[in-house]
Every structure is written in C-alpha cells, then in structure tokens.
Design a protein around this motif. Structure first.
Motif, short mmCIF file in Angstrom:
data_model
loop_
_atom_site.label_atom_id
_atom_site.label_comp_id
_atom_site.label_asym_id
_atom_site.label_seq_id
_atom_site.Cartn_x
_atom_site.Cartn_y
_atom_site.Cartn_z
N THR A 105 52.63 147.69 77.14
CA THR A 105 54.10 147.66 77.23
C THR A 105 54.54 147.40 78.67
O THR A 105 53.72 147.44 79.60
N PRO A 106 55.84 147.16 78.89
CA PRO A 106 56.30 146.88 80.26
C PRO A 106 55.94 147.97 81.27
O PRO A 106 55.77 147.68 82.45
N THR A 107 55.83 149.21 80.81
CA THR A 107 55.48 150.30 81.74
C THR A 107 54.16 150.02 82.45
O THR A 107 54.01 150.27 83.65
N PHE A 108 53.19 149.48 81.71
CA PHE A 108 51.88 149.15 82.27
C PHE A 108 52.02 148.11 83.37
O PHE A 108 51.41 148.23 84.44
N TYR A 109 52.84 147.08 83.13
CA TYR A 109 52.98 145.99 84.10
C TYR A 109 53.86 146.41 85.29
O TYR A 109 53.82 145.76 86.33
N GLU A 110 54.64 147.47 85.11
CA GLU A 110 55.39 148.01 86.24
C GLU A 110 54.46 148.77 87.18
O GLU A 110 54.71 148.84 88.38
N ARG A 111 53.39 149.35 86.62
CA ARG A 111 52.45 150.13 87.43
C ARG A 111 51.35 149.27 88.04
O ARG A 111 50.74 149.66 89.03
N ASN A 112 51.06 148.11 87.46
CA ASN A 112 49.95 147.26 87.91
C ASN A 112 50.45 145.90 88.37
O ASN A 112 51.28 145.28 87.71
N ARG A 113 49.93 145.46 89.49
CA ARG A 113 50.31 144.15 90.02
C ARG A 113 49.55 143.04 89.30
O ARG A 113 48.37 143.20 88.98
N THR A 114 50.22 141.92 89.10
CA THR A 114 49.61 140.79 88.40
C THR A 114 48.36 140.29 89.12
O THR A 114 47.33 140.00 88.50
N GLY A 115 48.44 140.18 90.45
CA GLY A 115 47.30 139.68 91.22
C GLY A 115 46.07 140.56 91.05
O GLY A 115 44.95 140.06 90.94
N LEU A 117 45.40 142.52 88.46
CA LEU A 117 44.89 142.35 87.09
C LEU A 117 44.08 141.06 86.98
O LEU A 117 43.05 141.02 86.30
N MET A 118 44.53 140.00 87.66
CA MET A 118 43.79 138.74 87.64
C MET A 118 42.44 138.90 88.33
O MET A 118 41.43 138.33 87.89
N ALA A 119 42.40 139.67 89.43
CA ALA A 119 41.13 139.91 90.13
C ALA A 119 40.15 140.63 89.21
O ALA A 119 38.95 140.33 89.20
N ARG A 120 40.65 141.58 88.44
CA ARG A 120 39.78 142.32 87.52
C ARG A 120 39.26 141.41 86.40
O ARG A 120 38.15 141.59 85.91
N ALA A 121 40.11 140.46 85.98
CA ALA A 121 39.72 139.57 84.88
C ALA A 121 38.86 138.40 85.35
O ALA A 121 38.39 137.61 84.53
N THR A 122 38.64 138.27 86.66
CA THR A 122 37.82 137.16 87.19
C THR A 122 36.65 137.69 88.01
O THR A 122 35.53 137.76 87.52
N ASN A 123 36.91 138.12 89.24
CA ASN A 123 35.84 138.57 90.13
C ASN A 123 35.06 139.76 89.56
O ASN A 123 33.83 139.78 89.59
N ASP A 124 35.79 140.76 89.07
CA ASP A 124 35.11 141.96 88.57
C ASP A 124 34.28 141.65 87.33
O ASP A 124 33.17 142.17 87.17
N LEU A 125 34.81 140.80 86.46
CA LEU A 125 34.03 140.42 85.27
C LEU A 125 32.76 139.67 85.67
O LEU A 125 31.71 139.86 85.06
N GLY A 126 32.87 138.82 86.69
CA GLY A 126 31.68 138.10 87.17
C GLY A 126 30.61 139.05 87.68
O GLY A 126 29.42 138.86 87.43
N ALA A 127 31.05 140.10 88.40
CA ALA A 127 30.08 141.07 88.93
C ALA A 127 29.40 141.85 87.81
O ALA A 127 28.19 142.11 87.87
N VAL A 128 30.15 142.20 86.77
CA VAL A 128 29.57 142.92 85.63
C VAL A 128 28.61 142.02 84.87
O VAL A 128 27.52 142.44 84.44
N ASN A 196 45.22 142.44 96.07
CA ASN A 196 46.47 142.37 96.84
C ASN A 196 46.75 140.95 97.30
O ASN A 196 47.89 140.48 97.27
N LEU A 197 45.70 140.25 97.73
CA LEU A 197 45.86 138.87 98.18
C LEU A 197 46.30 137.98 97.02
O LEU A 197 47.20 137.13 97.18
N ASN A 198 45.69 138.15 95.86
CA ASN A 198 46.09 137.41 94.66
C ASN A 198 47.57 137.59 94.38
O ASN A 198 48.30 136.64 94.07
N ASP A 199 48.02 138.84 94.48
CA ASP A 199 49.42 139.15 94.18
C ASP A 199 50.35 138.46 95.18
O ASP A 199 51.40 137.92 94.80
N GLN A 200 49.97 138.45 96.45
CA GLN A 200 50.78 137.79 97.48
C GLN A 200 50.88 136.30 97.23
O GLN A 200 51.96 135.70 97.35
#
Length: 582
Positions: A105-115, A117-128, A196-200
């Motif tokens: 829901t929107p509450t989740f996206y208010e607490r988490n930055r898009t950049g 979330l993208m880092a977790r879906a790319t770099n972190d997934l690659g590391a796992v 943070n850099l992704n978000d910027q």
C-alpha cells in the motif's frame, strides 16, 4: 557465516535434485583432479629406478588423457546445473519482490525510497544469486576438495609432512573470521549508500525540468557528486578488505611451501619418502592454493550474500496494512455507498484528515466533492479505493462493510482518474486499454475517445493512437494526459467512476463536453467528482463542501447557492473570472 545457507534452505529443498547432482559431480571431479600428481610421482620414481618402459609410459599418458576428457564433460554438466540454479533463485526472488511491490500500500512507499528498492531488486539479488552459485562452488572446493587433497597427502605420502605443512592454517582461519565480519558491515553500508545514490538519480532525472527552471543544475551536480563520493568511499572500504584476502592466503601458502620443501627434503634424505612422492606432495600443495583462496572467497561471498539477503527479506517481510478479510462477502454491484461517521487519519499524520463524514450515495447518482486545497477531497476518494486502513465509523457498499469485501472486487467496480495522471511508456492505444481484461475493440476505443474529448487530438499526433507517450506521458500536454487517463478509466464502463480533480488542465469548453458525455453515457452508474472548479459539479445530485476533513456544507447546487456560504462565494468568484477571460 553460513546462516545465509540456512536462510536459503527453502530454495535448496525446492531444487535439491539439481544441487545434489551438481555437488556429487563436483566431488567426483575433485577426486579425479588429485590423480595426476600421483601419476607424475609414479612416473618420476619409475624413471629414477629405471622401471618405466615405453609401454607403461604410453598407458599412463592414455589414462591421463581419458581422465581429462571425462573431467571436462562432467565439469560442463555440474557447471550448468549449479549456476543455472543460481539464476533460477535470482528469477524467483525478483518475481517475489515484484509481486510484493504490487501488493504493498502507499504507506510502504512512503517509508521506502524508490532508489533503495531498486538497489535491492538489482545489486542485492545479484549478490544472493552469486551465493547460491559461486558460493556453493567455493564451499565444496574449500571443504571436500581440500579434504581429498589432504587425505592423499597424509594417507598416501606422509602424515608427518602434511601436518607440518598445514601449521599456518589455524592462523588463516582466525584472520578470515575477522575479515568476514568487516566485509558484512562494510558491504551493508555500501549497498545502503548505493540505494541513496539511485534515489538521487531518479529524482534528478524526473525533476530535470524543475532543476533547469530554477537554475539549480550546478547545485544538483554538487549533491550528486557528494553522494557519488560517499558510494566511492564505501566501495573502497569494501575493496580494502577484499584486497587483504589474496595476500594473506599467498603468504600462508608460501610458508606451507617452505615447510614442505625443507621438511620434505629431510624426509627424502632419511628415505622415509621417495623423490617422486616429494614431487607429488609439492604438486598437492600447489593444488591447495585454490581451496585456500576459496576459503577467503567463501567468507567474502557468504557475508555479502547474507547482508543482501537480510535487506531483501526485510523488504519481503513488510506486511501490507490493507488486506482482505478472512471471509469476504461477494457483492456484484453496489446499490449504494454510505459513509456513516467516518473519521480517518493517515499513518504518518498527527491530526484527523477526515472527521465524522456521513454521506449516502445511491447507485446512478453523482456526488460532487469540493473544498480548499488540503480539505480532504482526495482522502475521501481513497477510502473507497482501500489504499489505507479503514478509520473509525462505518463505510459500506450495498449495506456490506467495505472491509468485508475482497479488494480485487472493490477495485473492479472502480474507474479512477488521479490528480496527477500516471501514463506508462507505451502507445496511447496501450495506455487507454491498460485496465481491460481482454482485447480492446475499435468500438470501445472510439467511445472512450469521445467521452474523454480526445478524438480530435489524435489527428495532430505524429503516429495517431500509436504515438509513444514517453516516460510518465512526457510527450503529451497536461490536458492531453488527463484526457488519456479519463479514456482509460471509462473504457471498461465501471460501476463507480471517480474523477479526482481530473479536469483541472482542460479548458471550460472541453470540460463541458466531457461532463455532458459522462452524464449521458453513464446514466444509472455512480460517479464521484472531486474538484476545485465548481462548474464541474453543478449537475451533481449532491455536493459536499469539505474543510479540514469535515463536511461544512452539503446539498444540491441551487441549495448551496441560496445558503450563501463558501460554495456561493467561490462560485461567484469563478464566474467572474470566466467572464473576465471571455
């Protein structure tokens, strides 16, 4: 260190056949790899003792060649099985993340930055993924392969020489444990900084027009430069620990070589081992270099994977604050919508955003919602969309509490046009048909274009309906984006149509055309219109005026004009402005 494997046990159980075959084949190849040094030792001893005949040498070379071919084939198989499985894990986790993002829901996206979330879906997934592939490889090589070599060294050649050569290993274990902890800490910081850099970058690219309009290019570059420097520093901090692994292993392996040569020479002099066995032993020591490196790589990969998996699991562990009830009540068509004393506060707010709101809307009626900016118009509509948890009071559809109806069913009734139209990087045709379950026929499309008063605009677009709108509809004007969004909402002929200030960017003539079409085509269907422009709700069956979340006036247009309150004052001001513009 190995907690990451425990956390991934669900995947290993799911793909246990592939991993079992890969590990067994990898072990077999490891055993086959220790045979050549023994063959060389045998050849050296045979040559030294004069027992090596051409026939024996030919047999030895043929056996070695066959061993190489078989090892090559087996390696191809285990490599594809092991690394293929790691790619499956990455795909599985990425699919889970995407499904999770769609549920939140929107509450989740208010607490988490898009950049981030993208880092977790790319770099972190690659590391796992690397942990489930290269990590398993290094685990086998640093344990089973090393044990196989050690058994050959101790059991076949000399346990004394083996014990002496392995004296540096306990020191290596302590150093690697220390490095592993540092890697985990620094890699977590590095990934956070990358998020943070992704978000910027996302903010700068999406807001580039505003940045230029306020001549803030240099300031934005400085902010980006500072964040880049921060990511750089944290990457360097990780690299510094990485850089210590290889020299440490080389030094300790070098000490093992020195011990092996010196003490091995003594044992040869005493005739406790032969010259060929010393040659074989030193080759085995050389083969131990990779398993020792593998220990360092293993700690590195496992700690990186553990840090990344913790970040991914943190995201997947977030629960949506709006979910279906355990038992939902089916309801095909809502005959009425009723707010009865509804009070609501956003999770991040310190005050009530709706206060004691009571409205009854019958099917086929139109409700106008007006008021100052921030008065709660959008908040009222979002209660019907169930984007946030229901507040106090009672909100029902057809007499059934909204919380007892499946979310998918509720949203299936609704066609929603938000304040800020969201268009996808597709063609206009694809954007309009986005919410349809099946194929979109031309009759449906034509009707939607007419209702949104967009047909005449199509002729001026370079590729008509096949024109790409660009990211977030950048190729269209504000009014065109709103009308495409309206066409997308009305094409499915929803039971409830909600327009959230959706006509603010169109001229008065186009607004009248759209509203007349909606009134004509949507007879018998429910419509809610939130707006600042009172001309958009004059025809409504009932109008409410909100102020700080409360209903301060309500009634039909003529009744509100007679009351002489905020509605009449605002209506007179807008009529005067229209007359002056004319």
């Amino acid at each position: 260190m190995f907690t990451v494997l425990k956390k991934l046990s669900w995947f290993f159980k799911m793909r246990w056949r592939r991993y079992t075959i890969a590990v067994v084949l990898l072990t077999i190849v490891g055993i086959m790899d220790v045979l050549p040094p023994k063959l060389i030792g045998t050849a050296v001893d045979g040559i030294q003792q004069g027992t090596m005949t051409p026939g024996k040498l030919t047999e030895l070379v043929a056996f070695w060649a066959g061993l190489t071919v078989v090892g090559y084939v087996i390696t191809c198989v285990w490599w594809s099985l092991l690394f293929g499985s790691s790619f499956v894990l990455e795909r599985t986790l990425r699919s889970r993340l995407m499904r999770h993002f769609m549920r939140m829901t929107p509450t989740f996206y208010e607490r988490n930055r898009t950049g981030d979330l993208m880092a977790r879906a790319t770099n972190d997934l690659g590391a796992v993924s690397q942990t489930a592939g290269f990590g398993i490889l290094t685990l086998i090589d640093s344990t089973l392969f090393m044990l196989t070599i050690l058994v050959m060294m101790a059991g076949v050649i000399s346990w004394k020489l083996t014990l002496a050569a392995l004296l540096p290993l306990p020191l290596m274990a302590l150093i690697m444990q220390h490095f592993g902890k540092k890697i985990h800490e620094r890699f977590t910081e590095q990934q956070d900084a990358f998020g943070n850099l992704n978000d910027q970058v996302l903010e700068s690219v999406s807001g580039v027009r505003v940045i230029r309009a306020f001549v803030q290019e240099e300031a934005d570059r400085r902010r980006f430069g500072a964040m880049t420097d921060d990511v750089f520093r944290k990457n360097i901090a990780v690299a510094k620990i990485d850089a210590l692994f290889e020299p440490t292993v080389k030094i300790l392996v070098g000490i093992s070589y020195l011990i092996g040569l010196c003490y091995g020479g003594v044992l040869v002099f005493r005739t406790e081992i032969s010259l060929g066995e010393l040659v074989s032993f030193n080759m085995f020591l050389g083969m131990l270099i990779w398993p020792m490196f593998a220990i360092g790589e293993l700690i590195n990969i496992m700690q990186r994977g553990n840090a990344s998996l913790d970040r991914i699991n943190e995201t997947l562990g977030a629960k949506p604050d709006v979910e279906d009830a355990e038992r939902t009540v089916p309801l095909q068509v809502p005959e009425s919508l009723e707010f009865n004393g509804v009070t609501f506060r956003y999770p991040s707010s310190t005050i009530d955003n709706l206060v004691d709101v009571s409205i009854t809307l019958k099917r086929g009626q139109t409700l106008g919602i007006v008021g100052r900016t921030g008065s709660g118009k959008t908040t009222l509509l979002k209660q019907l969309l169930r984007e946030y948890p229901l507040g106090q009071g009672r909100l029902t559809a057809g007499g059934v509490p909204l919380g007892d109806i499946a979310l998918r069913e509720i949203r299936g009734w609704i066609g929603y046009v938000p304040q800020q139209p969201i268009l996808f990087s597709k063609t206009i045709r694809e954007n309009i048909g986005y919410g349809l379950e099946g194929e979109m026929d031309e009759a449906q499309l034509g009707k939607a274009l007419d209702l949104a008063a967009f047909r005449k605009d199509v002729t001026f677009l370079p590729d008509g309906l096949e024109t790409l709108v660009g990211e977030k509809g950048v190729a269209l004007s504000g009014g065109q984006k709103q009308r495409v969004s309206i066409a997308r909402a009305v094409i499915a002929n929803p039971e409830i149509l909600m327009l959230d200030d959706a006509l603010s960017a169109v001229d008065a003539k186009t607004e009248t055309e759209i509203l007349q079409g909606i009134r004509r085509e949507r007879a018998g269907k429910t419509t809610l219109i939130a707006t600042h422009r009172l001309s958009a709700v004059q025809h409504a069956d009932w109008i409410i005026v909100l102020d700080e979340g409360r209903i301060v006036e309500e009634g039909a247009h003529e009744q509100l004009i007679r009351n002489g309150g905020w509605y009449k004052e605002q209506y007179d001001r807008q009529q005067l402005a229209t007359a002056v513009e004319a």
